[in-house]
Design a protein around this motif. Structure first.
Motif, PDB file in Angstrom:
ATOM      1  N   MET A   1    -107.376  25.686 -21.325  1.00  0.00           N
ATOM      2  CA  MET A   1    -106.409  24.881 -22.058  1.00  0.00           C
ATOM      3  C   MET A   1    -105.816  23.854 -21.110  1.00  0.00           C
ATOM      4  O   MET A   1    -105.340  24.193 -20.044  1.00  0.00           O
ATOM      5  CB  MET A   1    -105.322  25.792 -22.614  1.00  0.00           C
ATOM      6  N   ASP A   2    -105.831  22.586 -21.479  1.00  0.00           N
ATOM      7  CA  ASP A   2    -105.277  21.522 -20.668  1.00  0.00           C
ATOM      8  C   ASP A   2    -103.783  21.441 -20.909  1.00  0.00           C
ATOM      9  O   ASP A   2    -103.328  20.989 -21.944  1.00  0.00           O
ATOM     10  CB  ASP A   2    -105.953  20.193 -21.030  1.00  0.00           C
ATOM     11  N   MET A   3    -103.018  21.866 -19.935  1.00  0.00           N
ATOM     12  CA  MET A   3    -101.572  21.900 -20.090  1.00  0.00           C
ATOM     13  C   MET A   3    -100.958  20.520 -19.872  1.00  0.00           C
ATOM     14  O   MET A   3     -99.784  20.333 -20.088  1.00  0.00           O
ATOM     15  CB  MET A   3    -100.956  22.897 -19.098  1.00  0.00           C
ATOM     16  N   ASN A   4    -101.750  19.557 -19.420  1.00  0.00           N
ATOM     17  CA  ASN A   4    -101.219  18.226 -19.148  1.00  0.00           C
ATOM     18  C   ASN A   4    -101.787  17.183 -20.098  1.00  0.00           C
ATOM     19  O   ASN A   4    -101.873  16.021 -19.770  1.00  0.00           O
ATOM     20  CB  ASN A   4    -101.531  17.829 -17.693  1.00  0.00           C
ATOM     21  N   ALA A   5    -102.187  17.602 -21.279  1.00  0.00           N
ATOM     22  CA  ALA A   5    -102.733  16.666 -22.254  1.00  0.00           C
ATOM     23  C   ALA A   5    -101.682  15.627 -22.612  1.00  0.00           C
ATOM     24  O   ALA A   5    -100.517  15.950 -22.767  1.00  0.00           O
ATOM     25  CB  ALA A   5    -103.172  17.421 -23.505  1.00  0.00           C
ATOM     26  N   ASP A   6    -102.104  14.363 -22.710  1.00  0.00           N
ATOM     27  CA  ASP A   6    -101.132  13.347 -23.098  1.00  0.00           C
ATOM     28  C   ASP A   6    -101.150  13.156 -24.613  1.00  0.00           C
ATOM     29  O   ASP A   6    -101.951  13.740 -25.322  1.00  0.00           O
ATOM     30  CB  ASP A   6    -101.359  12.033 -22.344  1.00  0.00           C
ATOM     31  N   ARG A  58    -106.108  28.807 -32.079  1.00  0.00           N
ATOM     32  CA  ARG A  58    -107.337  28.940 -31.271  1.00  0.00           C
ATOM     33  C   ARG A  58    -107.350  27.941 -30.123  1.00  0.00           C
ATOM     34  O   ARG A  58    -107.773  28.258 -29.018  1.00  0.00           O
ATOM     35  CB  ARG A  58    -108.578  28.729 -32.140  1.00  0.00           C
ATOM     36  N   ARG A  59    -106.919  26.724 -30.388  1.00  0.00           N
ATOM     37  CA  ARG A  59    -106.981  25.667 -29.360  1.00  0.00           C
ATOM     38  C   ARG A  59    -105.897  25.820 -28.299  1.00  0.00           C
ATOM     39  O   ARG A  59    -106.140  25.690 -27.114  1.00  0.00           O
ATOM     40  CB  ARG A  59    -106.877  24.291 -30.034  1.00  0.00           C
ATOM     41  N   TYR A  60    -104.666  26.092 -28.730  1.00  0.00           N
ATOM     42  CA  TYR A  60    -103.537  26.056 -27.797  1.00  0.00           C
ATOM     43  C   TYR A  60    -102.949  27.425 -27.466  1.00  0.00           C
ATOM     44  O   TYR A  60    -102.078  27.523 -26.611  1.00  0.00           O
ATOM     45  CB  TYR A  60    -102.427  25.166 -28.360  1.00  0.00           C
ATOM     46  N   GLY A  61    -103.372  28.461 -28.151  1.00  0.00           N
ATOM     47  CA  GLY A  61    -102.883  29.798 -27.848  1.00  0.00           C
ATOM     48  C   GLY A  61    -101.483  30.051 -28.376  1.00  0.00           C
ATOM     49  O   GLY A  61    -100.979  29.345 -29.253  1.00  0.00           O
ATOM     50  N   GLU A  62    -100.855  31.057 -27.813  1.00  0.00           N
ATOM     51  CA  GLU A  62     -99.545  31.526 -28.285  1.00  0.00           C
ATOM     52  C   GLU A  62     -98.408  30.527 -28.069  1.00  0.00           C
ATOM     53  O   GLU A  62     -97.388  30.600 -28.747  1.00  0.00           O
ATOM     54  CB  GLU A  62     -99.179  32.842 -27.587  1.00  0.00           C
ATOM     55  N   ARG A  63     -98.557  29.618 -27.130  1.00  0.00           N
ATOM     56  CA  ARG A  63     -97.445  28.709 -26.809  1.00  0.00           C
ATOM     57  C   ARG A  63     -97.104  27.773 -27.957  1.00  0.00           C
ATOM     58  O   ARG A  63     -95.956  27.374 -28.110  1.00  0.00           O
ATOM     59  CB  ARG A  63     -97.764  27.910 -25.554  1.00  0.00           C
ATOM     60  N   HIS A  89     -94.257  18.459 -31.163  1.00  0.00           N
ATOM     61  CA  HIS A  89     -94.014  19.894 -31.006  1.00  0.00           C
ATOM     62  C   HIS A  89     -95.048  20.492 -30.044  1.00  0.00           C
ATOM     63  O   HIS A  89     -94.679  21.234 -29.126  1.00  0.00           O
ATOM     64  CB  HIS A  89     -94.086  20.605 -32.362  1.00  0.00           C
ATOM     65  N   ILE A  90     -96.305  20.168 -30.247  1.00  0.00           N
ATOM     66  CA  ILE A  90     -97.369  20.698 -29.376  1.00  0.00           C
ATOM     67  C   ILE A  90     -97.113  20.283 -27.934  1.00  0.00           C
ATOM     68  O   ILE A  90     -97.155  21.109 -27.015  1.00  0.00           O
ATOM     69  CB  ILE A  90     -98.756  20.225 -29.854  1.00  0.00           C
ATOM     70  N   GLU A  91     -96.834  19.015 -27.736  1.00  0.00           N
ATOM     71  CA  GLU A  91     -96.581  18.519 -26.378  1.00  0.00           C
ATOM     72  C   GLU A  91     -95.399  19.221 -25.728  1.00  0.00           C
ATOM     73  O   GLU A  91     -95.445  19.585 -24.558  1.00  0.00           O
ATOM     74  CB  GLU A  91     -96.336  17.014 -26.397  1.00  0.00           C
ATOM     75  N   SER A  92     -94.348  19.440 -26.494  1.00  0.00           N
ATOM     76  CA  SER A  92     -93.164  20.102 -25.925  1.00  0.00           C
ATOM     77  C   SER A  92     -93.464  21.544 -25.538  1.00  0.00           C
ATOM     78  O   SER A  92     -92.898  22.057 -24.572  1.00  0.00           O
ATOM     79  CB  SER A  92     -91.995  20.048 -26.912  1.00  0.00           C
TER      80      SER A  92
END
Length: 99
Positions: A1-6, A58-63, A89-92
């Motif tokens: 999972m890319d945690m730094n996606a823009d 599936r893409r971003y998991g529990e966060r 919301h996803i970015e935050s």
């Protein structure tokens, strides 16, 4: 999972998920962007929201908890929710703590 996606990356991923949920043919007449509403512009049915939530999971998991995000809204807010609201919301949720 890319945690730094823009924003562009997350928006592209959400749009791709929406294409998978509602079908490419449906989206031919709609240019999906940050101001696109799920209710009025996309006419998403509740079952399609469920499928979208599963794909987000599936893409971003529990966060990124779509159900919890929506649970904090009243009906009017849900009806007015845009793709941009979801992307923010996803970015935050993906942003490292303290950023």
């Amino acid at each position: 999972m890319d945690m730094n996606a823009d924003t562009g990356d997350v928006l592209e991923e959400v749009v791709a998920m929406l294409v998978g949920v509602v079908g490419e043919d449906f989206l031919l007449d709609v240019e999906v962007g940050p101001d696109t509403t799920f209710n009025e512009d996309l006419a998403l049915e509740s079952i399609e929201f469920v499928v979208l939530a599963e794909r987000l999971q599936r893409r971003y998991g529990e966060r990124v908890q779509f159900a919890a995000f929506i649970a904090g809204m009243d009906l009017d807010q849900i009806m007015r929710m845009t793709v941009g609201d979801l992307v923010r919301h996803i970015e935050s949720r993906l942003r490292p703590a303290g950023v």
